[in-house]
Design a protein around this motif. Structure first.
Motif, PDB file in Angstrom:
ATOM      1  N   TRP A   1      30.612   8.449  18.885  1.00 41.86           N
ATOM      2  CA  TRP A   1      30.687   9.581  17.965  1.00 41.86           C
ATOM      3  C   TRP A   1      32.047   9.555  17.275  1.00 41.86           C
ATOM      4  O   TRP A   1      33.063   9.855  17.878  1.00 41.86           O
ATOM      5  CB  TRP A   1      30.487  10.894  18.704  1.00 41.86           C
ATOM      6  CG  TRP A   1      30.531  12.107  17.800  1.00 41.86           C
ATOM      7  CD1 TRP A   1      30.274  12.142  16.459  1.00 41.86           C
ATOM      8  CD2 TRP A   1      30.870  13.437  18.192  1.00 41.86           C
ATOM      9  NE1 TRP A   1      30.423  13.430  15.981  1.00 41.86           N
ATOM     10  CE2 TRP A   1      30.789  14.244  17.028  1.00 41.86           C
ATOM     11  CE3 TRP A   1      31.222  14.033  19.400  1.00 41.86           C
ATOM     12  CZ2 TRP A   1      31.058  15.607  17.045  1.00 41.86           C
ATOM     13  CZ3 TRP A   1      31.484  15.393  19.422  1.00 41.86           C
ATOM     14  CH2 TRP A   1      31.402  16.160  18.264  1.00 41.86           C
TER      15      TRP A   1
ATOM     16  N   ILE B   1      34.805  10.968  14.865  1.00 46.15           N
ATOM     17  CA  ILE B   1      35.239  12.258  14.329  1.00 46.15           C
ATOM     18  C   ILE B   1      35.898  11.985  12.972  1.00 46.15           C
ATOM     19  O   ILE B   1      37.095  11.727  12.876  1.00 46.15           O
ATOM     20  CB  ILE B   1      36.216  12.954  15.298  1.00 46.15           C
ATOM     21  CG1 ILE B   1      35.633  12.989  16.708  1.00 46.15           C
ATOM     22  CG2 ILE B   1      36.550  14.364  14.806  1.00 46.15           C
ATOM     23  CD1 ILE B   1      34.285  13.673  16.824  1.00 46.15           C
TER      24      ILE B   1
ATOM     25  N   ARG C   1      35.246  13.894   9.857  1.00 52.39           N
ATOM     26  CA  ARG C   1      35.373  15.002   8.910  1.00 52.39           C
ATOM     27  C   ARG C   1      35.818  16.268   9.638  1.00 52.39           C
ATOM     28  O   ARG C   1      35.641  16.378  10.857  1.00 52.39           O
ATOM     29  CB  ARG C   1      34.035  15.252   8.223  1.00 52.39           C
ATOM     30  CG  ARG C   1      33.493  14.034   7.469  1.00 52.39           C
ATOM     31  CD  ARG C   1      32.027  14.202   7.125  1.00 52.39           C
ATOM     32  NE  ARG C   1      31.221  14.326   8.339  1.00 52.39           N
ATOM     33  CZ  ARG C   1      29.905  14.532   8.359  1.00 52.39           C
ATOM     34  NH1 ARG C   1      29.252  14.650   7.219  1.00 52.39           N
ATOM     35  NH2 ARG C   1      29.258  14.633   9.498  1.00 52.39           N
TER      36      ARG C   1
ATOM     37  N   GLU D   1      34.468  19.101   9.870  1.00 53.22           N
ATOM     38  CA  GLU D   1      33.370  19.732  10.600  1.00 53.22           C
ATOM     39  C   GLU D   1      33.054  19.000  11.909  1.00 53.22           C
ATOM     40  O   GLU D   1      32.606  19.612  12.886  1.00 53.22           O
ATOM     41  CB  GLU D   1      32.120  19.845   9.719  1.00 53.22           C
ATOM     42  CG  GLU D   1      31.676  18.558   9.073  1.00 53.22           C
ATOM     43  CD  GLU D   1      32.194  18.381   7.653  1.00 53.22           C
ATOM     44  OE1 GLU D   1      31.402  17.882   6.810  1.00 53.22           O
ATOM     45  OE2 GLU D   1      33.375  18.738   7.401  1.00 53.22           O
ATOM     46  N   ASP D   2      33.279  17.674  11.935  1.00 52.92           N
ATOM     47  CA  ASP D   2      33.108  16.918  13.180  1.00 52.92           C
ATOM     48  C   ASP D   2      34.140  17.385  14.209  1.00 52.92           C
ATOM     49  O   ASP D   2      33.821  17.566  15.392  1.00 52.92           O
ATOM     50  CB  ASP D   2      33.297  15.416  12.948  1.00 52.92           C
ATOM     51  CG  ASP D   2      32.268  14.820  12.014  1.00 52.92           C
ATOM     52  OD1 ASP D   2      31.124  15.312  11.995  1.00 52.92           O
ATOM     53  OD2 ASP D   2      32.610  13.854  11.305  1.00 52.92           O
ATOM     54  N   TYR D   3      35.368  17.539  13.749  1.00 51.45           N
ATOM     55  CA  TYR D   3      36.460  17.949  14.630  1.00 51.45           C
ATOM     56  C   TYR D   3      36.207  19.350  15.183  1.00 51.45           C
ATOM     57  O   TYR D   3      36.405  19.607  16.381  1.00 51.45           O
ATOM     58  CB  TYR D   3      37.779  17.894  13.872  1.00 51.45           C
ATOM     59  CG  TYR D   3      39.000  18.207  14.695  1.00 51.45           C
ATOM     60  CD1 TYR D   3      39.152  17.710  15.990  1.00 51.45           C
ATOM     61  CD2 TYR D   3      40.022  18.992  14.166  1.00 51.45           C
ATOM     62  CE1 TYR D   3      40.290  17.989  16.733  1.00 51.45           C
ATOM     63  CE2 TYR D   3      41.159  19.274  14.907  1.00 51.45           C
ATOM     64  CZ  TYR D   3      41.289  18.773  16.197  1.00 51.45           C
ATOM     65  OH  TYR D   3      42.414  19.053  16.937  1.00 51.45           O
TER      66      TYR D   3
ATOM     67  N   ARG E   1      33.319  20.790  15.621  1.00 52.92           N
ATOM     68  CA  ARG E   1      32.240  20.687  16.599  1.00 52.92           C
ATOM     69  C   ARG E   1      32.754  20.118  17.917  1.00 52.92           C
ATOM     70  O   ARG E   1      32.394  20.581  19.001  1.00 52.92           O
ATOM     71  CB  ARG E   1      31.118  19.806  16.043  1.00 52.92           C
ATOM     72  CG  ARG E   1      29.928  19.680  16.978  1.00 52.92           C
ATOM     73  CD  ARG E   1      28.849  18.787  16.394  1.00 52.92           C
ATOM     74  NE  ARG E   1      27.858  18.441  17.406  1.00 52.92           N
ATOM     75  CZ  ARG E   1      27.228  17.280  17.457  1.00 52.92           C
ATOM     76  NH1 ARG E   1      27.466  16.341  16.554  1.00 52.92           N
ATOM     77  NH2 ARG E   1      26.338  17.034  18.399  1.00 52.92           N
TER      78      ARG E   1
END
Length: 211
Positions: free
Chosen positions: A191, A193, A195, A197-199, A201
């Motif tokens: 997975w 990270i 963007r 939004e990834d961070y 989440r």
């Protein structure tokens, strides 16, 4: 984490990207009290006996993240700064001391270090082990033979800068995700990270699981 036996493996940690989608250097994002860079390099240090960091910033910035550790790393700047991961890998070649190389990326802080000995057992007879997760081949966070990196150099000299162009010339053993789950049940080793939004989440997951 209990003391593990070091293997004759060189780790390359790719930490020299521009992080355009994130908007700030992913290597220095924090998870808990540690940066991604420190989290991943500590995981690599569990099994590998040499760590090479591909980084385009001053090495002192990275060394500051390793205070109070006994981790020693070689720092290498890209031949062509910010020209992509293949360029970074080729730039590290002269410093590799082992015949096996685990290539990791600084945007996967949930990397499972047990993948390293798992892949070592599978690489005999192949140039590389390529995990396949959700139908996508994973060219990073996996293991290669040093000889395969010589092919990477040739591909790069031909003006090609994609990992696919390199790996497509290798004799690889693909590992399906069901087998990977024996070691990393969540498959979060892959997975990235990338963007904001990834961070966000990731932080939500981390807080839920650890707090």
């Amino acid at each position: 984490m209990s003391e593990k036996e070091k293997l004759k493996i060189t780790a390359i940690l790719l930490a020299g990207g521009q992080s355009k989608r994130m908007g700030r250097d992913k290597a220095f994002l924090k998870l808990g009290e540690k940066t991604f860079f420190r989290i991943i390099i500590e995981k690599l240090n569990v099994y590998t006996d040499q760590i090479i960091v591909s980084a385009n910033k001053d090495k002192e910035i990275y060394l500051s993240q390793l205070e109070n550790t006994d981790i020693n790393s070689v720092f290498v700047k890209d031949k062509d700064p910010y020209a992509g991961p293949l360029n970074a890998i080729v730039s590290c070649m002269p410093y590799i001391k082992n015949q096996l190389v685990f290539i990791a990326t600084c945007d996967t802080p949930l990397l499972e270090p047990e993948l390293i000995p798992f892949f070592v057992k599978k690489i005999d007879g192949y140039d590389a082990i390529i995990p396949v997760v959700n139908g996508k081949k994973q060219f990073l966070n996996t293991i290669y033979k040093r000889a395969a990196l010589k092919i990477a150099d040739k591909v790069y000299e031909e003006g090609k800068n994609s990992l696919y162009a390199w790996v497509n010339r290798l004799n690889v053993q693909e590992v399906a995700q069901e087998e990977l789950k024996q070691v990393d049940d969540s498959l979060l080793s892959y997975w990235s990270i990338n963007r904001p939004e990834d961070y966000e989440r990731l932080l939500n997951i981390w807080q839920k699981d650890y707090y």
